[in-house]
Design a protein around this motif. Structure first.
Motif, short mmCIF file in Angstrom:
data_model
loop_
_atom_site.label_atom_id
_atom_site.label_comp_id
_atom_site.label_asym_id
_atom_site.label_seq_id
_atom_site.Cartn_x
_atom_site.Cartn_y
_atom_site.Cartn_z
N ASN A 94 1.05 -0.46 -10.60
CA ASN A 94 -0.37 -0.50 -10.94
C ASN A 94 -1.21 -1.04 -9.78
OD1 ASN A 94 -0.01 0.25 -13.77
ND2 ASN A 94 1.04 -1.73 -13.94
N ALA A 95 -2.46 -0.58 -9.74
CA ALA A 95 -3.38 -1.06 -8.71
C ALA A 95 -3.56 -2.57 -8.88
CB ALA A 95 -4.72 -0.36 -8.83
N ASP A 131 -7.84 -8.25 -4.77
CA ASP A 131 -8.93 -7.77 -3.91
C ASP A 131 -9.80 -8.96 -3.53
OD1 ASP A 131 -10.70 -6.20 -2.57
OD2 ASP A 131 -11.69 -5.40 -4.34
N TYR A 169 -1.10 -2.14 -4.40
CA TYR A 169 -0.32 -2.02 -5.63
C TYR A 169 0.56 -3.23 -5.89
CZ TYR A 169 -1.22 2.75 -7.12
OH TYR A 169 -1.82 3.87 -7.63
N TYR A 200 -8.97 2.85 -3.48
CA TYR A 200 -8.32 1.55 -3.32
C TYR A 200 -6.82 1.79 -3.20
CZ TYR A 200 -7.25 -3.38 -4.43
OH TYR A 200 -6.83 -4.69 -4.40
N ASP A 201 -6.18 1.01 -2.31
CA ASP A 201 -4.75 1.24 -2.08
C ASP A 201 -4.01 -0.08 -1.93
OD1 ASP A 201 -2.28 2.38 -1.44
OD2 ASP A 201 -2.76 2.52 0.68
N TRP A 242 -5.88 -4.86 -8.48
CA TRP A 242 -7.30 -5.19 -8.29
C TRP A 242 -7.52 -6.69 -8.17
CZ3 TRP A 242 -10.52 -1.57 -6.93
CH2 TRP A 242 -10.35 -0.25 -7.39
N SER A 258 0.84 -1.20 0.00
CA SER A 258 0.00 0.00 0.00
C SER A 258 0.87 1.25 0.00
CB SER A 258 -0.91 0.00 1.23
OG SER A 258 -0.12 0.05 2.40
N GLY A 269 -3.10 7.12 -6.10
CA GLY A 269 -1.91 6.93 -6.93
C GLY A 269 -1.40 8.27 -7.44
N VAL A 276 -8.56 4.87 -7.47
CA VAL A 276 -7.33 4.37 -6.84
C VAL A 276 -6.51 5.54 -6.31
CG1 VAL A 276 -5.19 3.08 -7.24
CG2 VAL A 276 -7.25 2.49 -8.51
#
Length: 449
Positions: A95-96, A101, A91, A88-89, A98, A67, A422, A420
């Motif tokens: 890039n995130a 998750d 990485y 959202y945090d 996802w 994060s 970022g 996100v």
């Protein structure tokens, strides 16, 4: 480097601030890469991300999983900075992540990632692994099974905190087992170190008893942290080090162990303390500047006169020289909070530990070795020692760089960034265009001439 030498001496980097560890500050992974190390980071960054250049992968890490912010939900990895400013945090590199998750508790998820890195790396090649677990920071969350041992704790926050710590203990064990399983252990050094201002937060399950104060203060309860070093390479195993050691010491210590180069022009505040830890020798360190924060709430009664004309005691600061510790200004919440004083209704039984402020006080002096609990202020008994430490503070302050604490930037809102947190800061297009047109005008003028 001390905070006064990075510009980060006031508070923390907020998610919405265009701020990060200054780009001219060389990091440990950058230096280790120079001598052939693979460098990996798992966990919490919290050193700023408003520009791409601030991201962990741009500051020396080959890979990053974790994060960017200081705290967030352990399962969903969401964080709200203020109502409506949420994102959202989590990485993977830049890039995130996802696809991660999946509702796994972050302590366990980070450990799995560490296991994967160790499994896929060649143990004969050097590796630097920085694991910054989120635990035990608020919000207080833990998987249900870890609560079973702590049913006897009445206070729900304390019970959650204990469960989080049990899960963290297990994680450290699993990392150590992975080092053994994949062939790293015999030639590895495991350092467990707290970050540099983190006493417990008594209102959120933490306890610093019998130390004074809490997180965010310069009392020992806010700055004295436990740590350990575990390694087959240690000469004196199982010993306790009571020498002065500060978080800035890890940079030169690890770099020297890795046979890296410490640039002569870098003014380091840390010392190589390997012999102190490994062989029980005296620490090369005689003082620690805990901090000087010129922006924090000034003490109303502070003055140059109270600081003998050497130092303005309105300013919040703290310094340790050998056994002496001096605090000036407004050192923050200063009670002693007994752990047994917790009930669900909140702390209610420590009135006998409340500090009755002696009006106008802005200087404290303690012999920390004899009195680690900071109960006996010696500032009136030893004015010469006070003056000596104030002079040292003043010397440090001459080397301080200005505080970097910029206002919020509305462009930081995750809503403008695909939900996100970022990097958001881009050179203003208009500014670039105007620069181009200025350049064109200059050329025209030159031609006319």
């Amino acid at each position: 480097r001390y905070q006064i030498h990075t510009g980060l001496q006031h508070s923390i980097i907020r998610p919405t601030q265009p701020n990060c560890l200054p780009l001219d500050n060389v990091t440990l992974p950058q230096k280790l890469k120079e001598v052939g190390y693979s460098t990996h980071m798992v966990g919490k960054w919290h050193l700023g991300f408003y520009r791409r250049e601030c991201m962990p992968t741009q500051r020396g890490f080959d890979t990053f999983f974790g994060s960017l912010l200081g705290s967030g939900d352990y399962y969903t990895h969401f964080k709200c900075d203020s109502p409506g400013i949420c994102g959202y945090d989590l990485y993977e590199n830049d890039n995130a992540a996802w696809d991660h998750d999946t509702g796994i508790y972050s302590t366990q998820m980070y450990t799995q990632k560490v296991q994967q890195i160790l499994a896929s790396h060649n143990p004969r090649k050097p590796i630097f692994l920085y694991i910054a677990y989120q635990a035990v920071h608020s919000p207080l969350q833990a998987p249900g099974k870890y609560f079973e041992h702590y049913r006897s704790i009445n206070n729900i926050n304390r019970r959650r905190y204990a469960a989080m710590l049990a899960c963290l203990d297990e994680a450290i064990n699993n990392v150590t087992l992975a080092l053994k399983e994949y062939g790293y252990y015999e030639n590895s050094i495991i350092i467990y170190s707290s970050d540099n201002d983190k006493g417990g937060q008594p209102m959120a399950g933490g306890s610093n008893w019998p130390l004074r104060g809490s997180k965010g203060t310069y009392w020992e309860g806010g700055i004295r942290a436990v740590g350990f070093v575990h390694s087959p390479l240690l000469k004196n195993k199982g010993s306790v080090c009571k020498e002065l050691v500060h978080i800035t010491d890890w940079f030169p210590t690890l770099l020297t162990l890795a046979e890296g180069q410490i640039d002569e022009d870098i003014q380091l505040d840390g010392y190589d303390i390997w012999e102190t830890i490994s062989e029980g020798r005296r620490s090369p360190r005689v003082d620690i500047l805990h901090n000087i924060d010129p922006i924090y709430t000034k003490a109303k009664n502070g003055s140059w006169a109270a600081g003998y004309g050497i130092w303005n005691t309105a300013i919040q600061s703290a310094i340790r020289v050998n056994n002496w510790k001096l605090l000036t200004g407004n050192p923050g919440y200063s009670d002693w909070v007994p752990p047994q004083a917790f009930s669900n209704a909140g702390p209610n039984r420590w009135h006998n530990e409340r500090v009755s402020w002696s009006a106008g006080k802005t200087v404290w002096l303690f012999n920390i070795t004899a009195d680690p609990y900071e109960r006996v202020d010696l500032s009136t008994r030893y004015p010469d020692v006070v003056k000596q430490l104030l002079r040292r503070l003043s010397q440090f302050n001459k080397t301080a760089v200005p505080v970097r604490y910029p206002p919020k930037d509305p462009r930081s809102n995750p809503k403008l960034n695909g939900g996100v947190w970022g990097p958001w800061f881009k050179e203003d297009e208009k500014k670039k265009k105007s620069d181009k047109s200025k350049g064109a005008n200059k050329q025209k003028k030159n031609k006319k001439k």
